[in-house]
Every structure is written in C-alpha cells, then in structure tokens.
Write a protein that holds these residues in place. Structure first.
Motif, mmCIF file in Angstrom:
data_model
loop_
_atom_site.group_PDB
_atom_site.id
_atom_site.type_symbol
_atom_site.label_atom_id
_atom_site.label_comp_id
_atom_site.label_asym_id
_atom_site.label_seq_id
_atom_site.Cartn_x
_atom_site.Cartn_y
_atom_site.Cartn_z
ATOM 1 N N ARG A 1 0.811 -1.220 0.000
ATOM 2 C CA ARG A 1 0.000 0.000 0.000
ATOM 3 C C ARG A 1 0.847 1.274 0.000
ATOM 4 O O ARG A 1 0.319 2.363 -0.262
ATOM 5 C CB ARG A 1 -0.927 0.008 1.218
ATOM 6 C CG ARG A 1 -1.965 -1.090 1.196
ATOM 7 C CD ARG A 1 -2.883 -0.988 2.377
ATOM 8 N NE ARG A 1 -3.906 -2.018 2.333
ATOM 9 C CZ ARG A 1 -4.870 -2.152 3.238
ATOM 10 N NH1 ARG A 1 -4.928 -1.330 4.257
ATOM 11 N NH2 ARG A 1 -5.773 -3.118 3.115
ATOM 12 N N ASN A 2 2.121 1.157 0.310
ATOM 13 C CA ASN A 2 2.989 2.334 0.341
ATOM 14 C C ASN A 2 3.675 2.595 -0.990
ATOM 15 O O ASN A 2 4.401 3.577 -1.122
ATOM 16 C CB ASN A 2 4.065 2.151 1.423
ATOM 17 C CG ASN A 2 3.455 1.998 2.810
ATOM 18 O OD1 ASN A 2 2.471 2.658 3.131
ATOM 19 N ND2 ASN A 2 4.034 1.126 3.628
ATOM 20 N N GLY A 3 3.438 1.734 -1.973
ATOM 21 C CA GLY A 3 4.146 1.863 -3.242
ATOM 22 C C GLY A 3 3.457 2.807 -4.208
ATOM 23 O O GLY A 3 2.260 3.106 -4.093
ATOM 24 N N PRO A 4 4.180 3.285 -5.208
ATOM 25 C CA PRO A 4 3.617 4.226 -6.190
ATOM 26 C C PRO A 4 2.511 3.616 -7.044
ATOM 27 O O PRO A 4 1.560 4.322 -7.428
ATOM 28 C CB PRO A 4 4.829 4.618 -7.041
ATOM 29 C CG PRO A 4 5.819 3.511 -6.852
ATOM 30 C CD PRO A 4 5.614 3.019 -5.454
ATOM 31 N N ASP A 5 2.611 2.329 -7.366
ATOM 32 C CA ASP A 5 1.565 1.701 -8.173
ATOM 33 C C ASP A 5 0.248 1.682 -7.419
ATOM 34 O O ASP A 5 -0.820 1.962 -7.995
ATOM 35 C CB ASP A 5 1.970 0.272 -8.550
ATOM 36 C CG ASP A 5 3.119 0.242 -9.549
ATOM 37 O OD1 ASP A 5 3.357 1.268 -10.213
ATOM 38 O OD2 ASP A 5 3.783 -0.802 -9.648
ATOM 39 N N PHE A 6 0.317 1.356 -6.124
ATOM 40 C CA PHE A 6 -0.902 1.335 -5.314
ATOM 41 C C PHE A 6 -1.506 2.735 -5.237
ATOM 42 O O PHE A 6 -2.722 2.907 -5.372
ATOM 43 C CB PHE A 6 -0.590 0.811 -3.907
ATOM 44 C CG PHE A 6 -1.809 0.427 -3.113
ATOM 45 C CD1 PHE A 6 -2.233 -0.894 -3.070
ATOM 46 C CD2 PHE A 6 -2.558 1.377 -2.438
ATOM 47 C CE1 PHE A 6 -3.362 -1.253 -2.348
ATOM 48 C CE2 PHE A 6 -3.690 1.029 -1.725
ATOM 49 C CZ PHE A 6 -4.092 -0.297 -1.679
ATOM 50 N N ASN A 7 -0.652 3.740 -5.049
ATOM 51 C CA ASN A 7 -1.149 5.110 -4.976
ATOM 52 C C ASN A 7 -1.815 5.527 -6.287
ATOM 53 O O ASN A 7 -2.809 6.261 -6.283
ATOM 54 C CB ASN A 7 0.002 6.059 -4.642
ATOM 55 C CG ASN A 7 0.464 5.932 -3.208
ATOM 56 O OD1 ASN A 7 -0.323 5.582 -2.331
ATOM 57 N ND2 ASN A 7 1.742 6.196 -2.962
ATOM 58 N N ALA A 8 -1.290 5.056 -7.402
ATOM 59 C CA ALA A 8 -1.891 5.390 -8.700
ATOM 60 C C ALA A 8 -3.273 4.756 -8.825
ATOM 61 O O ALA A 8 -4.217 5.394 -9.325
ATOM 62 C CB ALA A 8 -0.978 4.922 -9.831
ATOM 63 N N TYR A 9 -3.408 3.508 -8.382
ATOM 64 C CA TYR A 9 -4.723 2.856 -8.407
ATOM 65 C C TYR A 9 -5.699 3.576 -7.474
ATOM 66 O O TYR A 9 -6.880 3.742 -7.805
ATOM 67 C CB TYR A 9 -4.606 1.396 -7.989
ATOM 68 C CG TYR A 9 -4.023 0.495 -9.048
ATOM 69 C CD1 TYR A 9 -4.596 0.409 -10.313
ATOM 70 C CD2 TYR A 9 -2.907 -0.290 -8.783
ATOM 71 C CE1 TYR A 9 -4.072 -0.425 -11.292
ATOM 72 C CE2 TYR A 9 -2.371 -1.130 -9.749
ATOM 73 C CZ TYR A 9 -2.948 -1.190 -10.998
ATOM 74 O OH TYR A 9 -2.432 -2.017 -11.960
ATOM 75 N N ALA B 1 -5.718 6.748 -6.642
ATOM 76 C CA ALA B 1 -6.132 8.001 -7.277
ATOM 77 C C ALA B 1 -7.142 7.747 -8.392
ATOM 78 O O ALA B 1 -8.131 8.485 -8.532
ATOM 79 C CB ALA B 1 -4.901 8.726 -7.827
ATOM 80 N N ARG B 2 -6.923 6.699 -9.168
ATOM 81 C CA ARG B 2 -7.847 6.394 -10.263
ATOM 82 C C ARG B 2 -9.229 6.010 -9.719
ATOM 83 O O ARG B 2 -10.263 6.469 -10.233
ATOM 84 C CB ARG B 2 -7.291 5.264 -11.116
ATOM 85 C CG ARG B 2 -8.204 4.884 -12.268
ATOM 86 C CD ARG B 2 -7.601 3.811 -13.140
ATOM 87 N NE ARG B 2 -8.570 3.302 -14.097
ATOM 88 C CZ ARG B 2 -8.330 2.287 -14.922
ATOM 89 N NH1 ARG B 2 -7.142 1.703 -14.933
ATOM 90 N NH2 ARG B 2 -9.272 1.882 -15.766
ATOM 91 N N ALA B 3 -9.251 5.184 -8.668
ATOM 92 C CA ALA B 3 -10.531 4.772 -8.094
ATOM 93 C C ALA B 3 -11.267 5.969 -7.500
ATOM 94 O O ALA B 3 -12.491 6.106 -7.670
ATOM 95 C CB ALA B 3 -10.300 3.697 -7.035
ATOM 96 N N LEU C 1 -14.922 7.649 -8.304
ATOM 97 C CA LEU C 1 -15.941 7.665 -7.250
ATOM 98 C C LEU C 1 -16.390 9.061 -6.838
ATOM 99 O O LEU C 1 -17.523 9.238 -6.385
ATOM 100 C CB LEU C 1 -15.399 6.959 -6.001
ATOM 101 C CG LEU C 1 -15.658 5.474 -5.843
ATOM 102 C CD1 LEU C 1 -14.912 4.939 -4.628
ATOM 103 C CD2 LEU C 1 -17.150 5.191 -5.707
ATOM 104 N N ARG C 2 -15.523 10.056 -7.003
ATOM 105 C CA ARG C 2 -15.776 11.364 -6.393
ATOM 106 C C ARG C 2 -17.131 11.940 -6.782
ATOM 107 O O ARG C 2 -17.943 12.319 -5.922
ATOM 108 C CB ARG C 2 -14.665 12.350 -6.785
ATOM 109 C CG ARG C 2 -14.820 13.719 -6.130
ATOM 110 C CD ARG C 2 -13.830 14.723 -6.692
ATOM 111 N NE ARG C 2 -12.471 14.371 -6.347
ATOM 112 C CZ ARG C 2 -11.546 13.973 -7.233
ATOM 113 N NH1 ARG C 2 -11.877 13.842 -8.521
ATOM 114 N NH2 ARG C 2 -10.331 13.686 -6.855
ATOM 115 N N ASP C 3 -17.406 12.006 -8.069
ATOM 116 C CA ASP C 3 -18.677 12.591 -8.523
ATOM 117 C C ASP C 3 -19.870 11.769 -8.031
ATOM 118 O O ASP C 3 -20.940 12.330 -7.731
ATOM 119 C CB ASP C 3 -18.707 12.676 -10.044
ATOM 120 C CG ASP C 3 -17.734 13.710 -10.594
ATOM 121 O OD1 ASP C 3 -17.257 14.547 -9.806
ATOM 122 O OD2 ASP C 3 -17.448 13.662 -11.802
#
Length: 280
Positions: free
Chosen positions: A247-255, A257-259, A263-265
């Motif tokens: 969960r601390n890796g950049p790939d996880f952070n990218a996923y 942000a995408r999710a 979801l935001r709207d």
C-alpha cells in the motif's frame, strides 16, 4: 489467445423497490412510491477471480449480491452462475455478512459444522472439516468457545470458515470487515488472501474502503450513485501474494487516485440526493 471463462454473468440487471403504503421519495424532482436501486448492470466475473465492488451508499452493491445469491429477484435482466440463471439460493454459493450471523448457542466448531450439517454431511466428516477450516484461520484451541467468548475478529473468522467449509464455487462477502478495528481488519485481509490463494474460489467482495478494494482485488468494479450501474472496471496488476507494505508503493497510490477519481462525482451525487430526500 486463451478464452476467459466467466463464473458469474450479470446482464442488464435492474431492481425496483416499492415503498411502504403512504411513503414517497423525491425521484428526478417528483414524488414516487418506487425507488430504482439498480439500473442496467452488466458485469462478467471470471472463475477464480477476486472482484471488489465499491460505490457510494445507496448504489445497490448489497442488493446486487443478494440477486447473485438468489435472495432477491431482479425486476428485469438476470444474473447467472456457470450459465444457469439464478432465481433461488444456489448450492454452490456462500454468503458472509457484515454482522457475524453466528448461532450464539453453538460453539465455534458447531457453527462451522452447521453449514455441512444442512447438506447432509456425516458427523465425523463435519467435525474434521470444521476443525480444518478453523485451523486455517488460526483458531486452534477456540473450537469450544461460544461467540460471546470470542472477539469480533475471531467471530468473523468463524463466519468465513463456515462459508468456506462448503467448498463454494462463489463466495459473496458484504462488507465483512467494516465493523472491525483497523489493525484487525488488516490482519483479516491478509488471512483471507492467503486462504483464497490456496482455494481460488470466485469472490465478490463489497466494501466502501478504496484501499481495501485495491489490496484484495484482481479487478475493482466502481458503481455509480443510485440507480447503480457499473461505471468503471479497474484491473489491479499488483503482484501476488500481497503484503500490507504494498500500500505504500507508487503503483498502489496510482490505483487509489484512479478509483477515487471515478468515485468522487458519484459520492457527491449520492450526498445531494440524500439531502433532497431528507428535505422533501
């Protein structure tokens, strides 16, 4: 190219609930005695896949699980398992709820064995199988404890062990870790993945937590605000087996942000709809 074999298919699933007599809700600016929870859900889930469903409150995630489980019927469209339309509870499906749903008068061992008892499995085999699945979840020594003598995390371990003891083709999980503290939740996520890696049953897991959805899943299906449908499917190409440090890796952070972008709207729309319903 290898053909992907689907275990679950949902096609144009729509679910409408009628409110109690005299009750109405504001729908598209008009008072209505019906509420459309799901509308046009199309989703294929592969054999052996771990799929998570995320979406705002009221998006119909739990209702969708109930339709796959045969606990409620779609108003239109259908869900099928291995090509067979689901209209009643399916023998190859197990369900784990947010609340542990254990029998308080049965011990941990007896609770797990009950799932086999109703299928006519003999007593000796029931006991052996129940013991095995309790041991998978680290519950050796707690077989004779009653639910009231177990922590929340232990009770949910028993509930999952009971579901898995039947060797289900499909495991449906409705926010099973939501009531647990953060540390216990992390531990159970890792334990669930460890066991799933061994048995590779098809899992559909509902959660509100983006990190949990990404950490567990092969794919994350993002639901819209009510009426719910699948807005986006995110393939999670993170290595397995997974540990919490991923969960601390950049790939996880990218996923993540995408999710959240997906979801935001939907979350904002659900909040506006809820405020309008309360003011009506």
């Amino acid at each position: 190219m290898t053909e992907v074999s689907n275990r679950i298919t949902m096609k144009d699933v729509r679910k409408v609930f009628r409110l109690k007599p005299g009750q109405t809700m504001m729908v598209d600016g008009r008072a209505s005695d019906r509420i459309t929870v799901l509308s046009g859900v199309d989703l294929d889930i592969r054999k052996g896949e771990f799929l998570t469903l995320v979406g705002p409150s009221g998006s119909g995630k739990s209702v969708l699980l109930d339709i796959v489980a045969g606990l409620t019927e779609a108003t239109s469209g259908f869900a099928s398992i291995d090509g067979n339309h689901v209209s009643n509870p399916h023998a190859g499906t197990a369900y784990v709820f947010q609340q542990y749903a254990l029998f308080p008068w049965r011990t941990a061992l007896e609770n797990v064995a009950y799932a086999l008892e109703v299928r006519g499995v003999g007593k000796a085999e029931r006991r052996e199988t129940a013991q095995y699945f309790l041991s998978l979840f680290g519950l050796n020594g707690f077989e004779d404890r009653y639910p009231s003598q177990l922590s929340g995390g232990m009770q949910q371990r028993v509930a999952i062990a009971r579901a898995l003891a039947t060797n289900p083709q499909v495991l449906l999980m409705d926010e099973p870790f939501a009531a647990l503290d953060a540390q216990t939740r992390d531990i159970l996520q890792i334990e669930l993945l460890r066991i799933w890696e061994q048995i590779k049953t098809t899992v559909v897991f509902v959660t509100h937590a983006i990190d949990e959805a990404i950490f567990l899943a092969d794919r994350v299906a993002v639901m819209t605000a009510r009426p719910g449908r699948v807005k986006e499917i995110i393939e999670i190409n993170l290595p397995r087996p997974r540990d919490i440090e991923i969960r601390n890796g950049p790939d996880f952070n990218a996923y993540r942000a995408r999710a959240w972008n997906a979801l935001r709207d939907e979350v904002q729309k659900a909040q506006r709809d809820w405020a309008l319903a309360r003011s009506a």
